[in-house]
Design an enzyme around this catalytic site. Structure first.
Site, PDB file in Angstrom:
ATOM      1  N   CYS A 113      10.543   0.895  -6.677  1.00 48.80           N
ATOM      2  CA  CYS A 113       9.214   0.792  -6.355  1.00 48.80           C
ATOM      3  C   CYS A 113       8.684   0.681  -7.942  1.00 48.80           C
ATOM      4  CB  CYS A 113       8.685   2.141  -5.624  1.00 48.80           C
ATOM      5  SG  CYS A 113       9.291   2.275  -4.123  1.00 48.80           S
ATOM      6  N   HIS A 257       1.226   2.627  -6.820  1.00 49.96           N
ATOM      7  CA  HIS A 257       2.274   2.163  -5.717  1.00 49.96           C
ATOM      8  C   HIS A 257       1.958   2.868  -4.369  1.00 49.96           C
ATOM      9  CE1 HIS A 257       5.883   1.451  -3.523  1.00 49.96           C
ATOM     10  NE2 HIS A 257       6.216   2.862  -3.518  1.00 49.96           N
ATOM     11  N   ASN A 287       4.875   0.945   3.028  1.00 51.04           N
ATOM     12  CA  ASN A 287       5.417   1.091   1.757  1.00 51.04           C
ATOM     13  C   ASN A 287       6.124  -0.484   1.446  1.00 51.04           C
ATOM     14  OD1 ASN A 287       6.942   1.244  -0.648  1.00 51.04           O
ATOM     15  ND2 ASN A 287       7.470   3.533  -0.203  1.00 51.04           N
TER      16      ASN A 287
END
Ligand code: UT7
Length: 330
Positions: A113, A257, A287
């Site tokens: 990420c 994020h 996500n």
């Protein structure tokens, strides 16, 4: 030393929208559980034949249009992804070919990420040192084809989506600049968020037995990830502020994020800022790992959430563990 600016940004997500209700048909879950625990309402998943490089190319074309940059101007491609189209080579060389770039350097980076900020940092160094004039940094991900979409994989399956975002980096114009980037890792958390198979540590790398055991699916210790994320996000955001002599009052928008709305809310609370200054679009995309920050940056820019000259902070946390931030004068 010269500075680097982001002169173009763009994103692309696959057409297919998968709602929480649709997931209810595949596994024992509920729209209510997903929305309450994560803030996610829907995500985009690829259709058969659509790969990570395809999403990345579409996002890159938009960033190139905004920057007014033609393919022949690009000097380097940095492709941030956990999910390259194939086990090898990376997707970056496919981007070189599909966009019709010169035979410039192109490589993938795998920092989960945090990979987009890692890529931004790499591109920044190339421009600052004069090694490149125009760098394309892409964050793209196809997570959906790795998910276990049955009840035994529901903790992961409901969270992840596919998509891509990209930026064009150019030498700064004296006003806009990437002020600093901050990269971190702690490998002791390897197994808190990982996908074991296929693995070069095994010979063969994948076997029928491994597949039967489901070792090809990503696994997460959600609570441990959550616990670390809400500490590391504020820490790395504060590092970006301190390095540049800025305070939160100087920051127009924090773009974290998009891991979980509850993580962003906990981070905002720890920092003492309202959610109006912490960007969130997780309800639409879930996500998307390395793609989430450039998608969010692109949408926030389109929505007029910040203007040229404003300070913004990008921040990430994810598998590895890795975490990172970037302070930017847009
Ligand atoms: O990019 C970084 C990657 N990941 C993250 O940042 C994620 C960080 N972690 C989280 O966001 C949260 O830990 C989750 C959203 C993953 C989970 O939320 P939680 O409040 O920590 O739930 P839990 O894992 O403690 O699970 C609670 C219950 C369990 O049932 P029991 O054992 O209490 O009976 C789970 O089996 O919820 C169950 N559960 C589900 N129920 C319905 C887990 N997944 C689901 C699901 N639908 N999809």
């Amino acid at each position: 030393m010269r500075q680097t600016m982001i002169s173009g940004v763009g994103y692309h997500v696959p057409k297919r929208v998968v709602t929480n209700r649709e997931l209810e048909q595949l596994m024992d879950t509920s729209d209510e559980w997903i929305v309450t625990r994560s803030g996610i309402r829907e995500r985009h998943w690829v259709e058969e034949g659509e790969g990570t490089s395809d999403l990345g190319v579409a996002a890159a074309q938009k960033a190139m249009t905004m920057a007014g940059v033609k393919p022949e101007a690009i000097d380097l491609v940095v492709f941030a992804t956990l999910t390259s189209d194939y086990f090898f080579p990376g997707s970056s060389a496919q981007v070189q070919e599909k966009l019709g770039l010169r035979n410039v350097g192109a490589f993938d980076i795998k920092a989960a990420c945090s990979a987009f900020i890692y890529g931004l940092s790499i591109g920044d160094q190339f421009i600052k040192t004069g090694q490149a004039e125009t760098v394309l940094v892409i964050g793209a991900e196809v997570q959906s084809t790795a998910l276990n979409v049955s009840t035994s994989g529901r903790d992961m399956a409901v969270l992840f989506g596919d998509g891509a975002g990209a930026v064009i980096l150019r030498p700064g114009d004296g006003r806009s600049a990437i002020l600093s980037t901050h990269l971190h890792a702690d490998g002791k958390h390897l197994k808190d968020l990982w996908c074991e198979v296929p693995a070069s540590r095994f010979n063969p790398r994948v076997s029928h037995e491994m597949l039967n055991e489901g070792r090809q699916y990503p696994l997460m210790n959600g609570r441990e990830v959550f616990r670390n994320a809400i500490v590391r996000f504020p820490e790395v955001i504060n590092e970006a502020l301190t390095t540049n002599g800025l305070t939160l009052d100087d920051i127009a928008l924090i773009i974290p994020h998009q891991a979980n709305l509850r993580i962003s809310q906990a981070v905002a609370k720890r920092l003492g800022v309202g959610m109006d200054r912490v960007f969130s679009n997780i309800h639409k995309y879930g996500n998307t790992t390395a793609a989430s920050i450039p998608i969010a940056l692109s949408e926030a820019w389109e929505e007029g959430r910040f203007s040229r000259g404003d300070h913004i902070i990008l921040a990430a946390f994810g598998a590895g563990f890795t975490w990172a931030s970037a302070a930017i004068r847009w």
